[in-house]
Design a protein around this motif. Structure first.
Motif, PDB file in Angstrom:
ATOM      1  N   GLU A 249       0.824  -1.211   0.000  1.00  0.00           N
ATOM      2  CA  GLU A 249       0.000   0.000   0.000  1.00  0.00           C
ATOM      3  C   GLU A 249       0.861   1.265   0.000  1.00  0.00           C
ATOM      4  N   CYS A 250       0.330   2.299  -0.636  1.00  0.00           N
ATOM      5  CA  CYS A 250       0.970   3.614  -0.582  1.00  0.00           C
ATOM      6  C   CYS A 250       0.423   4.362   0.637  1.00  0.00           C
ATOM      7  N   GLU A 251       0.765   5.633   0.768  1.00  0.00           N
ATOM      8  CA  GLU A 251       0.338   6.391   1.948  1.00  0.00           C
ATOM      9  C   GLU A 251      -1.183   6.545   2.038  1.00  0.00           C
ATOM     10  N   GLY A 256      -2.936  -2.861  -2.212  1.00  0.00           N
ATOM     11  CA  GLY A 256      -1.532  -2.998  -2.587  1.00  0.00           C
ATOM     12  C   GLY A 256      -1.322  -2.717  -4.065  1.00  0.00           C
ATOM     13  N   HIS A 257      -0.385  -1.830  -4.371  1.00  0.00           N
ATOM     14  CA  HIS A 257      -0.121  -1.457  -5.767  1.00  0.00           C
ATOM     15  C   HIS A 257       0.636  -2.545  -6.524  1.00  0.00           C
ATOM     16  N   GLN A 258       0.219  -2.737  -7.772  1.00  0.00           N
ATOM     17  CA  GLN A 258       0.925  -3.657  -8.665  1.00  0.00           C
ATOM     18  C   GLN A 258       2.177  -2.960  -9.216  1.00  0.00           C
ATOM     19  N   THR A 310      -7.615   5.451 -10.726  1.00  0.00           N
ATOM     20  CA  THR A 310      -6.350   6.096 -10.365  1.00  0.00           C
ATOM     21  C   THR A 310      -6.332   6.330  -8.858  1.00  0.00           C
ATOM     22  N   CYS A 311      -5.205   6.012  -8.235  1.00  0.00           N
ATOM     23  CA  CYS A 311      -5.078   6.183  -6.780  1.00  0.00           C
ATOM     24  C   CYS A 311      -4.781   7.653  -6.457  1.00  0.00           C
ATOM     25  N   SER A 312      -5.104   8.075  -5.251  1.00  0.00           N
ATOM     26  CA  SER A 312      -4.819   9.454  -4.830  1.00  0.00           C
ATOM     27  C   SER A 312      -3.329   9.781  -4.883  1.00  0.00           C
ATOM     28  N   CYS A 313      -2.476   8.752  -4.900  1.00  0.00           N
ATOM     29  CA  CYS A 313      -1.033   8.987  -4.959  1.00  0.00           C
ATOM     30  C   CYS A 313      -0.579   9.299  -6.385  1.00  0.00           C
ATOM     31  N   GLY A 314      -1.493   9.172  -7.370  1.00  0.00           N
ATOM     32  CA  GLY A 314      -1.153   9.489  -8.754  1.00  0.00           C
ATOM     33  C   GLY A 314      -0.798   8.269  -9.579  1.00  0.00           C
TER      34      GLY A 314
HETATM   35 ZN   LIG Z   1      -1.592   4.816  -4.194  1.00  0.00          ZN
END
Ligand SMILES: [Zn+2]
Length: 429
Positions: A249-251, A256-258, A310-314
């Motif tokens: 996972e990002c912040e 979990g990101h691929q 799209t995730c909030s982390c970009g």
């Molecule tokens: Zn993310």
């Protein structure tokens, strides 16, 4: 340390992966005895596989096939192998995985970008609370990843809260790598020994082995219990030996990101068709960039949901939700489909429950039965009723529950040769 491809568009990511796929197919056709045979037997011309969708023309690889043909999956001569790891097989014998020098480098890269995704940086110190030996891959991967990232690592290993705290107070790690239920044990130890956990300098924990969140990414009971007292960030990471790859996972903690450079993901149903978007299916993976034992369309046995917005982390990379359960452990109970992790979540709600084991069996009429054996501090009829009520409220059904001695449960949880506690005994097969 964020790879450029992770911030590319989904279209660019797909084209990138299709290039990598072509390379993999050529490699397998030259070096893998197993896949060479699969291509031949199924009249598959590898240059006819151009897109991710074309993968459906290739048969999937199952755990049983991997186990029964273990040596045929190896693509390099023995002299090129550096590290041997094993994973428990479904048919008894463990499956061997062999990693070359390049594979170890890839593993380090995978873990470094996974840590970076969770926000771990060069200036951080990480305390490793998992086993690094015993033919495990994970602990080694963490060590290599931290090293590649340029951060610091303290290899304490599993268990021993006293040594864990001694190391935390001495070396001031900023992140921990741990099984989340072990964090609770650390907290209990700290409380008994008047250690101020919130003054320890720990910012976060990378958690393995147990889910932290519900399917909507809200905290589950276990992580709520941790966060209620310890002000740290909890990141989930999901990986397996067969994948040689982690989903971290990002912040924003939305699955979990691929990592597109390392793995292709399909979510399949029983007939090996891709499930409709947003539905639960079996995680099926194709590894990229592996020399020793690459896998093509390997069905992991884990039931998951993919998130593609799209995730909030970009990042535009696909994210995996918490594992719903093991496919083999799916239970049809009184008209409801259940997986053991949902029951773990409920049992974790009761402080009086010290340990438990879930037994699944077939009854006389061929349907599934669940018996949960519990060791409790206060094995009363009242506790039994409130556990059952909680089951009905959360899952609509209540399994059979029986109190047992703590020693007896522990004996069931740790059979000889077992590397981790067993929480489910499936007597159906
Ligand atoms: Zn993310």
């Amino acid at each position: 340390m964020i790879p450029k491809i992770e911030q590319a568009s989904t279209k660019e990511i797909k084209a990138f992966q299709e290039n990598k796929l072509a390379e993999l197919l050529t490699y397998l056709n030259e070096n893998s005895a197993y896949y060479k045979r699969v291509f031949k037997e199924n009249n598959i011309a590898i240059d006819a596989i151009q897109t991710i969708e074309d993968l459906s023309k290739i048969p999937v690889t199952t755990k049983d096939q991997l186990q029964q043909n273990n040596d045929a999956f190896l693509c390099v001569p023995k002299s090129k192998i550096i590290d041997y790891v094993t994973t428990s097989g479904t048919l008894g014998d463990p499956v061997t995985f062999a990693l070359t020098d390049n594979d170890l480098e890839r593993l380090a890269y995978n873990e470094a970008i996974s840590f970076a995704c969770a926000g771990v940086g060069k200036e951080d110190i990480v305390q490793l609370m998992t086993t690094i030996d015993r033919r495990f891959m994970a602990g080694l991967a963490y060590f290599l990843g931290v090293r590649k990232l340029g951060a610091g690592i303290i290899r304490v290993g599993a268990g021993i809260p006293e040594l864990q705290w001694d190391s935390i107070l001495k070396f001031k790690p900023t992140y921990l790598i741990a099984v989340p239920s072990f964090l609770l044990k650390l907290m209990e130890y700290a409380e008994r020994n008047e250690i101020d956990i919130n003054a320890s300098g720990v910012k976060g924990a990378i958690c393995i082995g147990e889910p932290l969140r519900e399917q909507d990414f809200s905290l589950n009971t276990l992580s709520q219990k941790i966060k209620a007292k310890w002000d740290i960030e909890l990141f989930s990471t999901y990986a397996s030996t067969e994948m040689n790859t982690a989903f971290t996972e990002c912040e924003h903690q939305q699955g979990g990101h691929q990592h597109p450079e390392l793995i292709i993901v399909e979510i399949l149903d029983d007939k090996n068709h891709v499930v409709p978007e947003g539905e639960v299916g079996e995680l099926t993976i194709t590894t990229l960039g592996i020399e020793g034992m690459p896998l093509l369309r390997f069905k992991t046995g884990d039931m998951v949901k993919a998130h593609k917005e799209t995730c909030s982390c970009g990042r535009n990379t696909m994210r995996l939700g918490p594992v719903v359960g093991r496919k083999k452990q799916m239970i049809k109970y009184k008209g409801t489909t259940l997986y053991p992790p949902a029951m773990d979540n409920i049992l974790n709600d009761f402080n009086a429950v010290e340990s438990y084991i879930i037994e699944i069996s077939h009854n006389d009429i061929g349907t599934d039965e669940i018996l949960i054996k519990i060791a409790a501090t206060d094995p009363s009829e009242k506790l039994l009723q409130s556990i059952k009520d909680h089951f009905r409220a959360k899952l609509r059904v209540a399994p059979r529950i029986a109190f047992h001695d703590k020693k007896e449960i522990q004996k069931l949880q740790f059979p000889a040769m077992s590397r981790k506690p067993i929480l489910v005994i499936d007597k159906r097969s």
